[in-house]
Each structure stands twice: as C-alpha cells, then as structure tokens.
Design a protein around this motif. Structure first.
Motif, PDB file in Angstrom:
ATOM      1  N   GLN A   1     -15.479 -35.057  35.746  1.00  0.00           N
ATOM      2  CA  GLN A   1     -16.271 -34.224  36.664  1.00  0.00           C
ATOM      3  C   GLN A   1     -15.409 -33.616  37.769  1.00  0.00           C
ATOM      4  OE1 GLN A   1     -19.240 -33.033  36.411  1.00  0.00           O
ATOM      5  NE2 GLN A   1     -19.760 -34.200  34.604  1.00  0.00           N
ATOM      6  N   ARG A   2     -14.311 -34.273  38.125  1.00  0.00           N
ATOM      7  CA  ARG A   2     -13.430 -33.761  39.192  1.00  0.00           C
ATOM      8  C   ARG A   2     -12.559 -32.592  38.725  1.00  0.00           C
ATOM      9  NH1 ARG A   2     -13.336 -39.363  40.433  1.00  0.00           N
ATOM     10  NH2 ARG A   2     -11.465 -39.733  39.197  1.00  0.00           N
ATOM     11  N   ARG A   3     -12.477 -32.360  37.430  1.00  0.00           N
ATOM     12  CA  ARG A   3     -11.637 -31.278  36.916  1.00  0.00           C
ATOM     13  C   ARG A   3     -12.283 -29.927  37.201  1.00  0.00           C
ATOM     14  NH1 ARG A   3     -10.002 -33.900  31.150  1.00  0.00           N
ATOM     15  NH2 ARG A   3      -9.145 -35.805  32.038  1.00  0.00           N
ATOM     16  N   ALA A   4     -11.446 -28.891  37.304  1.00  0.00           N
ATOM     17  CA  ALA A   4     -11.932 -27.545  37.652  1.00  0.00           C
ATOM     18  C   ALA A   4     -12.921 -27.003  36.631  1.00  0.00           C
ATOM     19  CB  ALA A   4     -10.735 -26.591  37.792  1.00  0.00           C
TER      20      ALA A   4
ATOM     21  N   ASP B   1     -16.047 -40.598  33.084  1.00  0.00           N
ATOM     22  CA  ASP B   1     -17.044 -39.565  33.412  1.00  0.00           C
ATOM     23  C   ASP B   1     -16.725 -38.964  34.776  1.00  0.00           C
ATOM     24  OD1 ASP B   1     -18.903 -39.512  31.218  1.00  0.00           O
ATOM     25  OD2 ASP B   1     -19.657 -41.449  31.894  1.00  0.00           O
ATOM     26  N   ALA B   2     -16.476 -39.820  35.748  1.00  0.00           N
ATOM     27  CA  ALA B   2     -16.197 -39.366  37.116  1.00  0.00           C
ATOM     28  C   ALA B   2     -14.902 -38.560  37.164  1.00  0.00           C
ATOM     29  CB  ALA B   2     -16.122 -40.565  38.060  1.00  0.00           C
ATOM     30  N   GLU B   3     -13.899 -39.025  36.445  1.00  0.00           N
ATOM     31  CA  GLU B   3     -12.616 -38.311  36.424  1.00  0.00           C
ATOM     32  C   GLU B   3     -12.771 -36.916  35.827  1.00  0.00           C
ATOM     33  OE1 GLU B   3      -8.405 -38.834  34.143  1.00  0.00           O
ATOM     34  OE2 GLU B   3      -9.185 -40.603  35.189  1.00  0.00           O
TER      35      GLU B   3
ATOM     36  N   ASP C   1     -15.854 -44.584  34.613  1.00  0.00           N
ATOM     37  CA  ASP C   1     -14.714 -44.093  35.393  1.00  0.00           C
ATOM     38  C   ASP C   1     -14.165 -42.800  34.807  1.00  0.00           C
ATOM     39  OD1 ASP C   1     -13.925 -45.851  33.233  1.00  0.00           O
ATOM     40  OD2 ASP C   1     -11.865 -45.716  33.990  1.00  0.00           O
TER      41      ASP C   1
END
Length: 146
Positions: A137-140, A133-135, A131
C-alpha cells in the motif's frame, strides 16, 4: 453414493461460492472434502472488477492457475517485489511458500481462473501476511493495469 474411502472416480459440480481467508471468491470442485482427494485441490476463483486478495502464501503447497476470462495482476516474492500479468489462456505457477497477492486491474471485467493446488484442503495452508499488505500500500502505484 460411494464411500469417500473407496478409490473411485467422482463426477462433481462446483460447490457454493465462499470467501476465503485471502479475501477472494472460490467455488471448490475437487478437494479432500468433496472427493476424498489425498493430494490435489481444484477450484474456480473469481476476482470481481478492482478486487484484490490479501497478501498470503501456501505453506508447503504449490499452486497452478489458468485464466479463463479477464486478467489478473499478481505481486509475488519475499517482499512482493516481482509482478506478472496473467491473461486469458495463460498458466501461472506459484511455488510452495512464495508470498503473493493477486488482483484484478479492470474496473469492468471480472477475472475467472482455475486453480490447482497440492493441498487437498482449501484453506488449511493459507498464511496471511498483513505486513506485506501494508508494504504494498505504501508503493506509488501498486495496482498497475499493464
């Protein structure tokens, strides 16, 4: 050969490199398996250019890192919201149970570091955190090269 139960010193060479659950390459030096260690693990980690680990933590075990060559960025904290750049000659401490994700920001130079951990069994305390890792990846810009 000394029995692993004998309290004796041991001279060891790093074991064959293997890929850990975290996704990085390790070469074990001192461990429960190699030296009969009861509370210490010492190994070399290599992060190839642009490599990144999977977000993880080590339950109930502290980690200490010393960078020999290259540099590593590391996201850490409950939501991987803190960041540090660890360079040659730097020590980096990770308390037990703290989520972290190291990476190599260089597209040319590997990062090589020594890791000491209070878990004598390399992979037993690794807890993957997909979870996070996914969070991340969403960062700019999750992989700063600063």
């Amino acid at each position: 050969m000394t029995n692993s139960r004998d309290p004796s010193c041991r001279l060891l060479r790093a074991g064959d490199p293997f890929t850990g659950r975290q996704g990085l390459q390790y070469a074990v030096g001192i461990s429960a398996e190699s030296a009969g260690s009861k509370g210490l693990h010492l190994q070399i980690v290599t992060l190839p250019p642009l490599a990144k680990a999977k977000a993880h933590k080590h339950e109930a075990h502290e980690s200490a890192i010393y960078v020999l060559s290259g540099a590593s960025g590391c996201w850490f904290g409950e939501r991987l919201d803190q960041h540090a750049m660890v360079r040659v000659g730097d020590f980096f401490y990770i308390p037990a149970g703290v989520p972290h994700l190291p990476y190599n920001p260089s597209d040319e130079t590997p990062c090589v570091a020594v890791i000491a951990r209070t878990d004598p069994n390399e992979q037993e305390s690794v807890v993957l955190l997909p979870d996070l890792d996914a969070e991340l990846q969403r960062r700019a810009d999750p992989w700063p090269a600063k």
